[in-house]
Motif scaffolding. Structure first.
Motif, mmCIF file in Angstrom:
data_model
loop_
_atom_site.group_PDB
_atom_site.id
_atom_site.type_symbol
_atom_site.label_atom_id
_atom_site.label_comp_id
_atom_site.label_asym_id
_atom_site.label_seq_id
_atom_site.Cartn_x
_atom_site.Cartn_y
_atom_site.Cartn_z
ATOM 1 N N GLU A 99 0.827 -1.203 0.000
ATOM 2 C CA GLU A 99 0.000 0.000 0.000
ATOM 3 C C GLU A 99 0.858 1.248 0.000
ATOM 4 N N ASP A 100 0.580 2.145 -0.939
ATOM 5 C CA ASP A 100 1.305 3.405 -1.016
ATOM 6 C C ASP A 100 0.812 4.371 0.053
ATOM 7 N N GLN A 101 1.712 5.262 0.456
ATOM 8 C CA GLN A 101 1.394 6.239 1.486
ATOM 9 C C GLN A 101 1.057 7.586 0.856
ATOM 10 N N PHE A 102 0.291 8.368 1.603
ATOM 11 C CA PHE A 102 -0.042 9.728 1.160
ATOM 12 C C PHE A 102 1.162 10.616 1.453
ATOM 13 N N ASP A 103 2.081 10.678 0.476
ATOM 14 C CA ASP A 103 3.359 11.355 0.693
ATOM 15 C C ASP A 103 3.384 12.728 0.026
ATOM 16 N N LEU A 122 -3.410 5.823 -4.976
ATOM 17 C CA LEU A 122 -4.149 6.039 -3.737
ATOM 18 C C LEU A 122 -5.657 5.990 -3.931
ATOM 19 N N ARG A 135 -7.649 0.045 -4.092
ATOM 20 C CA ARG A 135 -6.687 -1.040 -3.971
ATOM 21 C C ARG A 135 -7.372 -2.326 -4.385
#
Length: 593
Positions: A145-149, A299, A302
């Motif tokens: 899972e990608d992060q809210f970066d 994001l 998924r």
């Protein structure tokens, strides 16, 4: 091209030293019936069924895996069952033996493991299958899972700024080009009577056809077509889906025709404004979509196939954004996947626009010689495509029946090769240059012959590919070379007659249908629909969490849902990016003139 992108993202996929120990602990816990391990096993595939019917991914239970108390990773592992060769029966008659199928099977693995560790877990889960049928397991990928970066924050900030600016501008008349209200009114404004009204219908039907082809592709990501399934009884529907690429040739012809028509009207071709306005027309909306895919696309949702089809594409955009934005990704690093798989068309369209003065200048200065020069170029493309098809034994078109190396050769040598894709563009330049010229009245007999030939070529080009699909001429290199080298010219000439006849007043009911007012706003959104629809459809497929079988019913049902909803992101892109930039382009064009 419908291929599975089985690429493991480098970021976050570092093998932990604890993985071997955790795998042993998982095996022991399964043997002891511990709940957390049984939940992981139950979320995995332990006996993939239906492999002889269609080798689609066996997804297990994605959410159950990720919600397990041990916080495991969801992975897919490639399983090739050598004991059962794959027989492919295509449509009605053709049958061939292919290499053993490789199917992706779900494996819920300890959080310390990546795709390599997932192979050991899958070997344990599939032990009964491996003992009975044999086969090989290959690592594929894991969902991380990608992060809210920072990059996602940057995209959200820019998006909020654009939406706010267009909304606030609606309350003032000082900057109408930025106003969402003004641009929405302009979207529905009817074109002047001197415009070519049937083009709006042609654009809308073409983008709808593009979506048909892409629906075939995205549906096959979850459920590949079964060679002997019920859909094999509808070869005509298959021909329509597989020939959807002809809509690309339609867009190339329309693009060339409109450019040449404007140049013929002013009788001059100022190169700097010509190139600048073309770039400003396409670049901003494309850049916005690249920005979204590189920074925020992962994001949105998924699912089991999110890693190979969304996260991988996002990584391509982070690495290769520049080659897409300079419209050269069909020639630069062709062995590397580009940012936005469909952007090759925009590169070809822009490159043909760059090269079009080589045809437009002769047409402006020496009309007859310019026509002869254009016909020479068309003849050269026919000879070249015919020769390449014969020498390399290339397929008729972008056919799923072709062997892997042949389809790759066809893609590189013909399909994305700008000079060889110029046939509809060259014909469009001729059409646009002469469509407003006065002409003698055409007799009803000639009009009838023109429509009969045009409609005959339309249906012939689309359905003659069935001779390849059903095996009648599947092994004929001459037939493949003839079709590949001439079908785009036949299609373009037929479309040119349709546009000419409708514009000159003898289009009859076809012109009335294509010139309906309802097409106008939809036509103005087709570029944004083209930029957004495949991403939308791919995300829906990648987030799909249940196994299914490929049927035409599912394709049609999903298609109507997609074609209804895809206009919403297209409208947002139009009002925030495309329309404001088009307004600026018009202001710039007026000053340059």
């Amino acid at each position: 091209m419908a291929v599975f992108l089985l690429v493991l993202l480098a970021a976050g996929n570092v093998v932990s030293a604890d993985c071997p120990q955790d795998v042993q602990a998982y095996k022991a816990a399964v043997a002891n019936g511990e709940a957390w391990a049984i939940q992981m096993l139950d979320a995995s595939i332990v006996f993939p069924d239906g492999l002889m019917y269609a080798p689609g991914p066996r997804l297990g239970h994605f959410e159950q895996c990720l919600s397990a108390p041990s916080a495991p990773n969801y992975c897919l592992v490639g399983y090739q069952m050598n004991a059962i060769p794959r027989y492919q029966r295509v449509i009605l008659r053709r049958k061939e033996t292919l290499p053993a199928a490789t199917v992706q099977v779900a494996a819920c693995v300890p959080s310390s493991c990546d795709a390599a560790g997932a192979v050991e877990v899958a070997a344990f889960n599939l032990q009964g299958v491996l003992d009975r049928y044999g086969g090989q397991l290959k690592q594929s990928f894991c969902y991380i899972e990608d992060q809210f970066d920072g990059k996602a924050i940057a995209f959200v900030a820019v998006s909020v700024a654009l939406i706010s600016a267009t909304f606030l501008a609606s309350f003032t008349e000082k900057i109408p080009w930025l106003s969402a209200r003004h641009n929405l009114i302009e979207l529905f404004r009817q074109p002047p009577r001197t415009s070519i009204h049937c083009v709006h219908g042609v654009r809308c039907l073409s983008i709808a056809w593009v979506m048909v082809g892409h629906k075939f592709y995205t549906q096959s990501l979850v459920a590949p077509p079964a060679p002997s399934g019920p859909e094999a009884a509808l070869p005509w529907f298959t021909a329509i889906g597989w020939n959807a690429y002809l809509s690309v040739d339609t867009f190339l012809l329309v693009s060339a025709m409109l450019s040449a028509r404007a140049i013929a009207k002013f009788r001059r071709l100022p190169l700097v404004p010509f190139y600048l306005l073309r770039i400003l027309r396409l670049w901003p909306a494309l850049a916005a979509v690249v920005f979204f895919y590189a920074c925020a696309s992962t994001l949105v949702a998924r699912g089991p196939l999110w890693a190979p089809h969304v996260q991988t594409e996002a990584q391509f955009c982070r690495d290769r954004w520049w080659s897409t934005l300079i419209f050269l990704n069909n020639y630069i690093d062709v062995d590397v996947n580009p940012c936005l798989s469909f952007s090759w068309y925009l590169s070809i369209d822009m490159q043909l626009a760059w090269l079009s003065p080589l045809v437009l200048f002769p047409l402006l200065k020496w009309q007859k010689k310019g026509v002869i020069w254009t016909l020479v170029l068309l003849s050269a493309t026919i000879i070249t495509i015919f020769t390449l098809t014969m020498v390399y034994n290339l397929p008729w078109t972008m056919s799923l029946l072709a062997k892997g190396d042949k389809i790759v050769l066809f893609w590189d040598l013909v399909y994305t090769n700008t000079p060889l894709r110029s046939q509809p563009y060259l014909i469009g330049l001729l059409l646009g240059f002469f469509i407003e010229r006065p002409f003698k009245r055409i007799s009803d007999k000639i009009i009838a012959v023109g429509w009969a030939a045009s409609l005959g070529c339309f249906f012939g080009v689309v359905f003659s590919v069935l001779l390849d699909l059903v095996g009648v001429l599947a092994d004929s290199s001459v037939a493949a070379a003839f079709y590949s080298s001439t079908h785009r010219i036949l299609w373009s000439c037929s479309l040119s007659w349709l546009i000419f006849a409708c514009h000159k007043g003898f289009g009859g009911p076809i012109n009335k249908f294509l010139s309906l007012k309802v097409w106008v706003p939809l036509s103005r959104l087709t570029y944004c629909v083209f930029l957004t629809h495949l991403s939308y459809m791919t995300m829906l497929a990648a987030a799909h969490k249940a196994e299914s079988q490929f049927t035409f019913y599912d394709v049609i049902l999903g298609y109507y849902g997609d074609i209804a909803l895809v206009w919403l992101p297209a409208l947002l892109l139009h009002l925030t990016v495309e329309a404001p930039m088009s307004g600026l382009v018009k202001i710039l064009a007026n000053k340059l003139q």
